[in-house]
Design a protein around this motif. Structure first.
Motif, PDB file in Angstrom:
ATOM      1  N   PRO A 430     -36.398   2.984  -7.891  1.00 34.39           N
ATOM      2  CA  PRO A 430     -37.105   3.605  -9.019  1.00 34.39           C
ATOM      3  C   PRO A 430     -36.196   3.798 -10.241  1.00 34.39           C
ATOM      4  O   PRO A 430     -36.656   3.801 -11.379  1.00 34.39           O
ATOM      5  CB  PRO A 430     -37.575   4.951  -8.450  1.00 34.39           C
ATOM      6  N   ASP A 431     -34.879   3.890  -9.969  1.00 29.68           N
ATOM      7  CA  ASP A 431     -33.915   4.108 -11.063  1.00 29.68           C
ATOM      8  C   ASP A 431     -33.665   2.838 -11.881  1.00 29.68           C
ATOM      9  O   ASP A 431     -32.997   2.884 -12.907  1.00 29.68           O
ATOM     10  CB  ASP A 431     -32.589   4.616 -10.485  1.00 29.68           C
ATOM     11  N   TRP A 432     -34.184   1.703 -11.458  1.00 27.61           N
ATOM     12  CA  TRP A 432     -33.970   0.467 -12.222  1.00 27.61           C
ATOM     13  C   TRP A 432     -34.978   0.331 -13.374  1.00 27.61           C
ATOM     14  O   TRP A 432     -34.898  -0.606 -14.159  1.00 27.61           O
ATOM     15  CB  TRP A 432     -34.160  -0.752 -11.303  1.00 27.61           C
ATOM     16  N   ILE A 433     -35.906   1.269 -13.411  1.00 31.58           N
ATOM     17  CA  ILE A 433     -37.009   1.124 -14.370  1.00 31.58           C
ATOM     18  C   ILE A 433     -36.782   2.029 -15.578  1.00 31.58           C
ATOM     19  O   ILE A 433     -36.301   3.152 -15.440  1.00 31.58           O
ATOM     20  CB  ILE A 433     -38.326   1.473 -13.633  1.00 31.58           C
ATOM     21  N   PHE A 434     -37.131   1.538 -16.729  1.00 33.26           N
ATOM     22  CA  PHE A 434     -37.038   2.379 -17.929  1.00 33.26           C
ATOM     23  C   PHE A 434     -37.970   3.564 -17.789  1.00 33.26           C
ATOM     24  O   PHE A 434     -39.177   3.399 -17.537  1.00 33.26           O
ATOM     25  CB  PHE A 434     -37.494   1.587 -19.160  1.00 33.26           C
ATOM     26  N   ARG A 435     -37.467   4.755 -17.975  1.00 32.09           N
ATOM     27  CA  ARG A 435     -38.344   5.926 -17.999  1.00 32.09           C
ATOM     28  C   ARG A 435     -37.598   7.129 -18.566  1.00 32.09           C
ATOM     29  O   ARG A 435     -36.367   7.177 -18.560  1.00 32.09           O
ATOM     30  CB  ARG A 435     -38.914   6.242 -16.617  1.00 32.09           C
ATOM     31  N   TYR A 436     -38.361   8.072 -19.050  1.00 33.40           N
ATOM     32  CA  TYR A 436     -37.823   9.371 -19.462  1.00 33.40           C
ATOM     33  C   TYR A 436     -38.412  10.435 -18.547  1.00 33.40           C
ATOM     34  O   TYR A 436     -39.597  10.340 -18.192  1.00 33.40           O
ATOM     35  CB  TYR A 436     -38.255   9.706 -20.883  1.00 33.40           C
ATOM     36  N   PRO A 437     -37.642  11.464 -18.179  1.00 34.28           N
ATOM     37  CA  PRO A 437     -38.256  12.577 -17.458  1.00 34.28           C
ATOM     38  C   PRO A 437     -39.199  13.319 -18.407  1.00 34.28           C
ATOM     39  O   PRO A 437     -39.001  13.280 -19.641  1.00 34.28           O
ATOM     40  CB  PRO A 437     -37.062  13.454 -17.076  1.00 34.28           C
ATOM     41  N   ASN A 438     -40.201  13.906 -17.876  1.00 31.43           N
ATOM     42  CA  ASN A 438     -41.135  14.759 -18.641  1.00 31.43           C
ATOM     43  C   ASN A 438     -41.956  14.003 -19.679  1.00 31.43           C
ATOM     44  O   ASN A 438     -42.537  14.612 -20.569  1.00 31.43           O
ATOM     45  CB  ASN A 438     -40.381  15.917 -19.345  1.00 31.43           C
ATOM     46  N   GLN A 441     -45.349   8.065 -18.025  1.00 31.30           N
ATOM     47  CA  GLN A 441     -44.875   6.735 -17.633  1.00 31.30           C
ATOM     48  C   GLN A 441     -46.079   5.791 -17.654  1.00 31.30           C
ATOM     49  O   GLN A 441     -47.111   6.083 -17.049  1.00 31.30           O
ATOM     50  CB  GLN A 441     -44.247   6.805 -16.227  1.00 31.30           C
ATOM     51  N   TYR A 442     -45.978   4.701 -18.370  1.00 27.50           N
ATOM     52  CA  TYR A 442     -47.091   3.749 -18.464  1.00 27.50           C
ATOM     53  C   TYR A 442     -46.907   2.723 -17.342  1.00 27.50           C
ATOM     54  O   TYR A 442     -46.119   1.799 -17.466  1.00 27.50           O
ATOM     55  CB  TYR A 442     -47.114   3.092 -19.842  1.00 27.50           C
ATOM     56  N   GLU A 443     -47.645   2.926 -16.229  1.00 28.78           N
ATOM     57  CA  GLU A 443     -47.330   2.199 -14.991  1.00 28.78           C
ATOM     58  C   GLU A 443     -47.949   0.804 -14.907  1.00 28.78           C
ATOM     59  O   GLU A 443     -47.655   0.078 -13.976  1.00 28.78           O
ATOM     60  CB  GLU A 443     -47.803   3.005 -13.773  1.00 28.78           C
ATOM     61  N   GLY A 444     -48.833   0.438 -15.807  1.00 34.28           N
ATOM     62  CA  GLY A 444     -49.503  -0.868 -15.709  1.00 34.28           C
ATOM     63  C   GLY A 444     -48.508  -1.962 -15.398  1.00 34.28           C
ATOM     64  O   GLY A 444     -48.670  -2.741 -14.470  1.00 34.28           O
ATOM     65  N   ARG A 445     -47.499  -2.002 -16.171  1.00 33.50           N
ATOM     66  CA  ARG A 445     -46.317  -2.826 -15.909  1.00 33.50           C
ATOM     67  C   ARG A 445     -45.149  -1.926 -16.232  1.00 33.50           C
ATOM     68  O   ARG A 445     -45.171  -1.230 -17.237  1.00 33.50           O
ATOM     69  CB  ARG A 445     -46.245  -3.986 -16.896  1.00 33.50           C
ATOM     70  N   ASN A 446     -44.137  -1.942 -15.402  1.00 33.87           N
ATOM     71  CA  ASN A 446     -42.926  -1.182 -15.720  1.00 33.87           C
ATOM     72  C   ASN A 446     -41.835  -2.169 -16.081  1.00 33.87           C
ATOM     73  O   ASN A 446     -41.726  -3.232 -15.464  1.00 33.87           O
ATOM     74  CB  ASN A 446     -42.488  -0.374 -14.504  1.00 33.87           C
ATOM     75  N   GLN A 447     -41.030  -1.798 -17.041  1.00 34.77           N
ATOM     76  CA  GLN A 447     -39.988  -2.725 -17.472  1.00 34.77           C
ATOM     77  C   GLN A 447     -38.664  -2.386 -16.797  1.00 34.77           C
ATOM     78  O   GLN A 447     -38.234  -1.224 -16.788  1.00 34.77           O
ATOM     79  CB  GLN A 447     -39.828  -2.668 -18.996  1.00 34.77           C
TER      80      GLN A 447
END
Ligand code: DGJ
Length: 732
Positions: A430-438, A441-447
């Protein structure tokens, strides 16, 4: 190496201009060092091409100045400083800064002074390197400038270096280069778009202030390429044009700043054009000893109108940028099953399509999306890159072997930068994906965060395995999401906002590494159609999927724009069932449109009648006859669909012995002519040899190039959405 700016050199340049046509054919005839002249005390430089001069000098107080960029007639003027060669944030900020930094003690101004210069060779080409140094802080700034005379282009880039022993320098902006245009009133043409409507030309007057074209989410659908012309200059093949483009594919920007100039100061510039990486939400930290290099910005100048721009920019891309291993190779005729089978692919059905594809003359059979584990729709399956055993119980190999046995190569679709939530890789890392806490997350496709080395290695190994195990000869590399939430929270705080820059560095490295491993594999660049097409991708990919809009009439407009900026051998165009305007276009018309680029077919071949197959076979046979000229020749947009109800595109082989004319009619009454005017207008061709006689496959007689270019010839065509292709050949 060094030479003084003397009349002897100027004479050389005069003769160079006359022999420019020859130069295009033979770069070797040109002594590259003549493109950079070094003047008084090693403090003046002229960067010369047949049409242009870019002048730089160092003033008495050590400031490195740029003088106006443009016509070689400026060589006759007394050299007058225009603006700093590297405008910075600091002192009087009259121009757009190329460089903005914060030093460890909080000082935010830069003061540069000339240090040295060198004539070096980069990729076999003479390059001027001018080094400047901040007057107090350990920041060294090197400008690299060189001419590509055979294309009337200059390339510029910048390297900055922390030369000190302690503290980090924060870089808030670092552009690749700028040029200054002489005082005039200018109009800008640039290209922008959205999905399905890529590369729409926009024309705007440049008024006081700044016009910016930019990308902030990795999706472009347009281009950093631009043309700037003095107001009133509209000639297709005459008149001044400044043009340029950035060799970069992530977030980029190009600014056009019209400055306030006091009329009492004649001869100075009033337009600055600057291009480089878009530092919006980006910053770099340079630690002691570290450096950073910008991508290249290309600037050009021609007095041959938009034709002149196209000739120079497309030849440069085709001959200098496209990956060397396949640059000169003829592009194959493709079949791609996307529009026919979408995600519901299986071995039997793909093989049935492949058999007919072979029959009509296809050389490369490409299976698009849908072949991999868990791929049911666009929200599933991305990331693991192993075959779906329900669809291909014995893997891909039996299908590939059968396609190879038919005498075709096999290609495959991948979207390596994305993962969906049902993939193993999403769950494992899960840490390989671009995301911010809080944040949502736009899950349709994750980058995937390709700035990470482990992500780089994972994608590299997955693709290496896929390609090597399945005799793959073509990769369609897709990228279907704009960048959102580019959080990289595990990185150190001074790396977090460099993530987009590191991502792009790794993307290029990834494709180039695979290319080195598999030099006979073609790579197609796709990003929801044409969402990431530029001179950066051109260095790693052989061609582009230009748009998901393959309606033939829409394509005629798209081709007109695309071919203005990019070579035809990079433009993949398929014949499909698409019909966006309910015009029920004929199959022949669709083929004639797609044959202007790299021909592909995407129809459900099983549904085709015998006549359809016969027509396709004949068209593909014709395409194979003309593709040497269309893929490698020069393109002339004789009539633009943006200006008339028709389109004529002409290709001329480099040796001018062959030419092909594509003639499309968009409406029943072109140019709103009245019906009784049945006479089709005379069309003046371009790019031919005046003294050579040419014959046509469908017009009687032989005509000199001069006649065809000055008097013209008719290409009669009746009815809406009709087309025709003419082959032209010299009689000797
Ligand atoms: C978007 C591309 O532009 C299409 O050509 C196709 O490959 C789809 N992706 C597949 O999902």
């Amino acid at each position: 190496m060094k030479s003084h700016i003397k009349s002897k050199n100027m004479n050389n340049w005069k003769s160079l201009k006359i022999s420019f046509i020859l130069l295009l054919a033979s770069v070797a005839a040109f002594a590259q060092n003549d493109a950079i002249q070094v003047g008084k005390d090693g403090k003046e430089w002229n960067i010369l091409t047949p049409s242009s001069v870019y002048r730089i000098n160092v003033s008495a107080n050590g400031i490195v100045n740029a003088v106006c960029y443009g016509s070689r007639t400026m060589l006759e003027n007394v050299i007058t400083a225009t603006a700093p060669e590297i405008p910075v944030r600091g002192g009087f900020v009259a121009t757009l800064p190329l460089l903005e930094a914060v030093f460890p003690d909080g000082v935010r101004d830069i003061e540069l002074a000339f240090k040295s210069y060198e004539l070096i060779t980069v990729d076999g080409r003479a390059t001027l390197k001018i080094v400047q140094q901040d007057k107090f802080y350990p920041l060294e700034v090197s400008s690299f400038i060189r001419a590509l005379p055979e294309y009337d282009l200059i390339e510029k880039w910048v390297e900055i270096r922390h030369t000190g022993k302690k503290g980090s320098i924060k870089i808030e902006n670092l552009q690749s280069g700028s040029v200054f245009l002489p005082v005039d009133s200018y109009e800008l043409t640039h290209y922008s778009g959205v999905w399905g409507h890529e590369f729409r030309p926009n024309k705007t007057k440049l008024t006081q202030g700044t016009k910016t074209i930019q990308v902030r989410d990795f999706k472009s659908y347009g281009s950093s390429s631009f043309m700037v012309r003095p107001e009133g200059e509209t000639g297709g093949n005459s008149g001044k044009v400044w043009f340029g483009s950035l060799c970069y594919s992530g977030n980029w920007r190009v600014d056009f700043e019209k400055m306030f100039v006091r009329p009492s100061i004649p001869g100075r510039a009033n337009l600055q054009i600057t291009g480089g990486i878009n530092f919006w939400d980006q910053e770099l930290y340079l630690k002691p000893g570290q450096s950073s290099v910008t991508p290249r910005m290309v600037f050009g100048y021609t007095e041959e109108g938009t034709d002149g721009v196209t000739l120079r920019l497309t030849s440069y891309t085709r001959e200098q940028l496209l990956p060397g291993s396949r640059r000169d190779k003829i592009r194959p005729v493709l079949y791609n099953s996307w529009y026919t089978t979408f995600y519901a692919v299986n071995e039997q059905q793909q093989l049935a399509l492949a058999k007919i594809a072979k029959e009509i003359g296809v050389e490369m059979f490409v299976i698009d999306d849908g072949w991999f584990k868990g791929r049911i729709n666009h929200l599933t399956g991305l990331g693991d890159w192993t075959v779906d055993k329900n669809k291909f119980p014995n893997g891909l190999k039996p299908l590939v072997d059968s396609i190879n046995a038919l005498g075709m190569d096999f290609g495959i679709w991948v979207e390596p930068e994305m993962v969906t939530t049902n993939s193993d890789i999403y769950k494992l890392h899960p840490d390989w994906i671009f995301r911010y806490p809080n944040r949502q997350q736009y899950e349709g496709r994750n980058q995937l965060n390709l700035a990470r080395e482990d992500v780089f290695q994972y994608i590299y190994q997955s693709l290496y395995k896929l390609i090597s195990e399945n005799n793959i000869k073509f990769i369609k590399w897709d990228h279907n999401r704009p960048l959102v939430n580019p959080g990289y929270m595990s990185a150190s705080s001074d790396e977090q906002r460099a993530v987009r820059i590191r991502y792009m560095e790794n993307l290029y490295r990834l494709v180039n590494t695979l290319r080195a491993d598999f030099p006979d594999v073609w790579f197609e660049n796709c990003s929801s159609g044409g969402g990431r097409i530029d001179l950066g991708m051109a260095r790693s990919f052989d061609f582009n999927w230009v748009s998901d809009n393959s309606d033939p009439t829409e394509r005629i407009f798209l081709h007109d724009s695309y071919l203005t900026l990019f070579p035809a051998n990079t433009m993949i165009s398929w014949v499909t069932k698409e019909d966006w305007h309910q015009q029920d276009p004929s199959l022949a018309y669709k083929f004639d449109v797609s044959m202007a680029g790299v021909l592909g077919v995407g129809n459900d071949l099983i549904k085709w009648t015998d006549e359809d197959r016969k027509l396709a076979k004949d068209k593909i046979a014709l395409y194979k006859e003309i593709r040497e000229t269309t893929q490698k020749g020069d393109v002339f947009r004789i009539i633009s669909p943006f200006e008339a109800n028709r389109s004529i595109i002409q290709y001329v082989s480099k040796n001018k012995k062959k030419s092909v004319v594509f003639n499309y009619r968009l409406a029943e009454y072109p140019e709103n002519s009245i019906p009784e005017n049945q006479q089709s207008p005379l069309v003046k061709l371009r790019g031919l040899e005046p003294e050579t006689k040419y014959k046509f496959d469908k017009i009687n007689g032989a005509y000199s190039g001069k006649y065809l270019m000055e008097v013209g010839i008719r290409f009669p065509l009746k009815g809406a959405f009709k087309s025709d292709i003419y082959k032209i050949e010299s009689t000797d």
